[in-house]
Design a protein around this motif. Sequence first.
Motif, PDB file in Angstrom:
ATOM      1  N   THR A   8      21.364  33.451  45.586  1.00 27.02           N
ATOM      2  CA  THR A   8      20.091  34.003  46.043  1.00 27.02           C
ATOM      3  C   THR A   8      20.298  34.949  47.194  1.00 27.02           C
ATOM      4  OG1 THR A   8      18.979  31.979  45.349  1.00 27.02           O
ATOM      5  CG2 THR A   8      17.799  33.397  46.889  1.00 27.02           C
ATOM      6  N   PHE A   9      21.194  34.603  48.124  1.00 23.52           N
ATOM      7  CA  PHE A   9      21.392  35.429  49.313  1.00 23.52           C
ATOM      8  C   PHE A   9      22.554  36.411  49.149  1.00 23.52           C
ATOM      9  CE2 PHE A   9      19.162  31.660  50.867  1.00 23.52           C
ATOM     10  CZ  PHE A   9      18.119  32.260  51.548  1.00 23.52           C
ATOM     11  N   SER A  10      23.255  36.323  48.018  1.00 20.81           N
ATOM     12  CA  SER A  10      24.359  37.252  47.777  1.00 20.81           C
ATOM     13  C   SER A  10      23.822  38.576  47.271  1.00 20.81           C
ATOM     14  CB  SER A  10      25.312  36.644  46.742  1.00 20.81           C
ATOM     15  OG  SER A  10      26.267  37.599  46.354  1.00 20.81           O
ATOM     16  N   LYS A  11      24.550  39.636  47.573  1.00 20.08           N
ATOM     17  CA  LYS A  11      24.176  40.951  47.067  1.00 20.08           C
ATOM     18  C   LYS A  11      24.700  41.179  45.662  1.00 20.08           C
ATOM     19  CE  LYS A  11      23.340  43.707  51.189  1.00 20.08           C
ATOM     20  NZ  LYS A  11      23.661  44.967  51.893  1.00 20.08           N
ATOM     21  N   ASP A  12      25.574  40.285  45.194  1.00 20.04           N
ATOM     22  CA  ASP A  12      26.114  40.422  43.846  1.00 20.04           C
ATOM     23  C   ASP A  12      25.036  40.124  42.807  1.00 20.04           C
ATOM     24  OD1 ASP A  12      28.452  40.938  45.096  1.00 20.04           O
ATOM     25  OD2 ASP A  12      29.482  39.109  44.458  1.00 20.04           O
ATOM     26  N   PHE A  13      25.224  40.709  41.613  1.00 22.29           N
ATOM     27  CA  PHE A  13      24.346  40.414  40.483  1.00 22.29           C
ATOM     28  C   PHE A  13      25.072  39.479  39.522  1.00 22.29           C
ATOM     29  CE2 PHE A  13      22.672  44.488  41.970  1.00 22.29           C
ATOM     30  CZ  PHE A  13      21.308  44.252  41.955  1.00 22.29           C
ATOM     31  N   ILE A  14      24.311  38.841  38.653  1.00 17.28           N
ATOM     32  CA  ILE A  14      24.864  37.980  37.619  1.00 17.28           C
ATOM     33  C   ILE A  14      24.482  38.571  36.263  1.00 17.28           C
ATOM     34  CG2 ILE A  14      24.923  35.667  36.637  1.00 17.28           C
ATOM     35  CD1 ILE A  14      23.869  34.675  39.366  1.00 17.28           C
ATOM     36  N   LEU A  15      25.471  38.857  35.443  1.00 15.23           N
ATOM     37  CA  LEU A  15      25.232  39.360  34.090  1.00 15.23           C
ATOM     38  C   LEU A  15      25.266  38.178  33.126  1.00 15.23           C
ATOM     39  CD1 LEU A  15      27.474  42.579  34.130  1.00 15.23           C
ATOM     40  CD2 LEU A  15      24.976  42.484  34.219  1.00 15.23           C
ATOM     41  N   ILE A  93      28.859  40.424  39.019  1.00 14.46           N
ATOM     42  CA  ILE A  93      29.280  41.810  39.193  1.00 14.46           C
ATOM     43  C   ILE A  93      28.804  42.236  40.573  1.00 14.46           C
ATOM     44  CG2 ILE A  93      27.197  42.696  38.043  1.00 14.46           C
ATOM     45  CD1 ILE A  93      28.874  45.104  37.123  1.00 14.46           C
ATOM     46  N   THR A  94      29.648  42.886  41.321  1.00 15.37           N
ATOM     47  CA  THR A  94      29.286  43.260  42.687  1.00 15.37           C
ATOM     48  C   THR A  94      28.147  44.270  42.689  1.00 15.37           C
ATOM     49  OG1 THR A  94      30.869  45.098  42.773  1.00 15.37           O
ATOM     50  CG2 THR A  94      31.658  42.900  43.439  1.00 15.37           C
ATOM     51  N   PHE A  95      27.463  44.361  43.812  1.00 17.25           N
ATOM     52  CA  PHE A  95      26.379  45.332  43.961  1.00 17.25           C
ATOM     53  C   PHE A  95      26.904  46.748  43.725  1.00 17.25           C
ATOM     54  CE2 PHE A  95      23.796  48.214  46.524  1.00 17.25           C
ATOM     55  CZ  PHE A  95      22.508  47.872  46.137  1.00 17.25           C
ATOM     56  N   THR A  96      28.077  47.043  44.289  1.00 14.65           N
ATOM     57  CA  THR A  96      28.689  48.368  44.106  1.00 14.65           C
ATOM     58  C   THR A  96      29.078  48.592  42.659  1.00 14.65           C
ATOM     59  OG1 THR A  96      29.572  48.286  46.354  1.00 14.65           O
ATOM     60  CG2 THR A  96      30.539  49.903  44.867  1.00 14.65           C
ATOM     61  N   GLY A  97      29.667  47.567  42.033  1.00 11.32           N
ATOM     62  CA  GLY A  97      30.069  47.681  40.632  1.00 11.32           C
ATOM     63  C   GLY A  97      28.885  47.919  39.718  1.00 11.32           C
ATOM     64  N   HIS A 177      21.331  40.591  30.569  1.00 11.97           N
ATOM     65  CA  HIS A 177      21.925  41.683  29.788  1.00 11.97           C
ATOM     66  C   HIS A 177      23.440  41.564  29.911  1.00 11.97           C
ATOM     67  CE1 HIS A 177      21.883  45.351  27.548  1.00 11.97           C
ATOM     68  NE2 HIS A 177      20.650  45.692  27.879  1.00 11.97           N
ATOM     69  N   PHE A 178      24.184  42.390  29.124  1.00  7.89           N
ATOM     70  CA  PHE A 178      25.644  42.345  29.240  1.00  7.89           C
ATOM     71  C   PHE A 178      26.190  43.476  30.102  1.00  7.89           C
ATOM     72  CE2 PHE A 178      24.655  44.571  25.281  1.00  7.89           C
ATOM     73  CZ  PHE A 178      25.430  45.719  25.362  1.00  7.89           C
ATOM     74  N   PHE A 179      25.305  44.342  30.624  1.00  5.24           N
ATOM     75  CA  PHE A 179      25.708  45.326  31.622  1.00  5.24           C
ATOM     76  C   PHE A 179      24.484  45.710  32.441  1.00  5.24           C
ATOM     77  CE2 PHE A 179      24.085  48.008  28.292  1.00  5.24           C
ATOM     78  CZ  PHE A 179      23.682  49.200  28.880  1.00  5.24           C
ATOM     79  N   CYS A 180      24.711  46.384  33.544  1.00  5.80           N
ATOM     80  CA  CYS A 180      23.602  46.763  34.426  1.00  5.80           C
ATOM     81  C   CYS A 180      22.865  47.950  33.830  1.00  5.80           C
ATOM     82  CB  CYS A 180      24.141  47.130  35.812  1.00  5.80           C
ATOM     83  SG  CYS A 180      24.865  45.746  36.711  1.00  5.80           S
TER      84      CYS A 180
END
Length: 314
Positions: A8-15, A93-97, A177-180
């Motif tokens: 929740t507090f991470s900037k990473d996303f989950i695919l 997947i990282t926010f930057t990625g 989804h499987f990608f952003c």
Amino acid sequence: MLEEKNHTFSKDFILLGILDPNKYGFLFLSFLLIIFMVAIMGNSILILLIRLDIRLHTPMYFLLSHLSFMDILHISNIFPKMANNFISGRKSITFTGCGFQVFFSLIFLGAECLLLTVMSYDRYVAICHPLRYPILMSHRISVIMAASCWLVAIINSTIHTTYVLYIPFCGTRAIDHFFCEVPAMLKLSCVDTSHYERGVYVSAVFFLLIPFSIILASYGQILRTVLHIKSMEAQKKAFSTCSSHLTVVVMYYGPFIFTYMRPKSYHTPGQDKILAVLYTILTPMLNPMIYSLRNKDVLCAMKKVLGSVLMHRN
């Protein structure tokens, strides 16, 4: 609970992905891996043939080499990360990625839409105005057209990526989804995105509806001209080339339009994933097959190159 709180507090996303962690998931991944390898090899070979055979140094094949290059980059932007997440079991997947994935995906999707339109114009001029073809589709003009496709797509992608990454996201940032991809990411927004969605529609009209209309108009004129040709051989060659291009257009624009021209509330994860597989993974594999297996010039170039390689070895 602790893991969910960290997400929740991470900037990473989950695919969340498209594959289930079972034997059917591994079978589907193996199938997609074969498609990925065929797409990379097929498009690479097509680019190599166009570069090596001087008979293919024409505007049509110059544009086709750009299409193959876009397909290689596009599928490479999507599949490796999806496969890595499935095999490793880590879906993050990282926010930057994620930002890079959105940015490059929009570039390749947008550029390919515009390039397919330019390719239809090339066929229109070649068939309907053959005497003016060297002037209307000179090497300089084809280079300008290809560069314009890339430039316009980069500008559009920069605008949308910048906006999407500045949207505040809620909860665990789990992208179904499987990608952003933009439509899937909008569902995670904490704020009203209706104004931005209207901007997406404007872009969709410019990159999808207008090009698709131009392509249909071009091939309508081509069909009209071809029907007046008395030579059956010329008719057959024209129909073969144009039908191949139209097959690519329908397979590419159909799911793309359905994904990006629907309101956010009408999107379902299952539909979006299946449609995305068509224009991000399947179409890049089919493009070189459609353009090469039904094209005598490409087949002749392939035989010539293979013959040269065998002679050199002997």
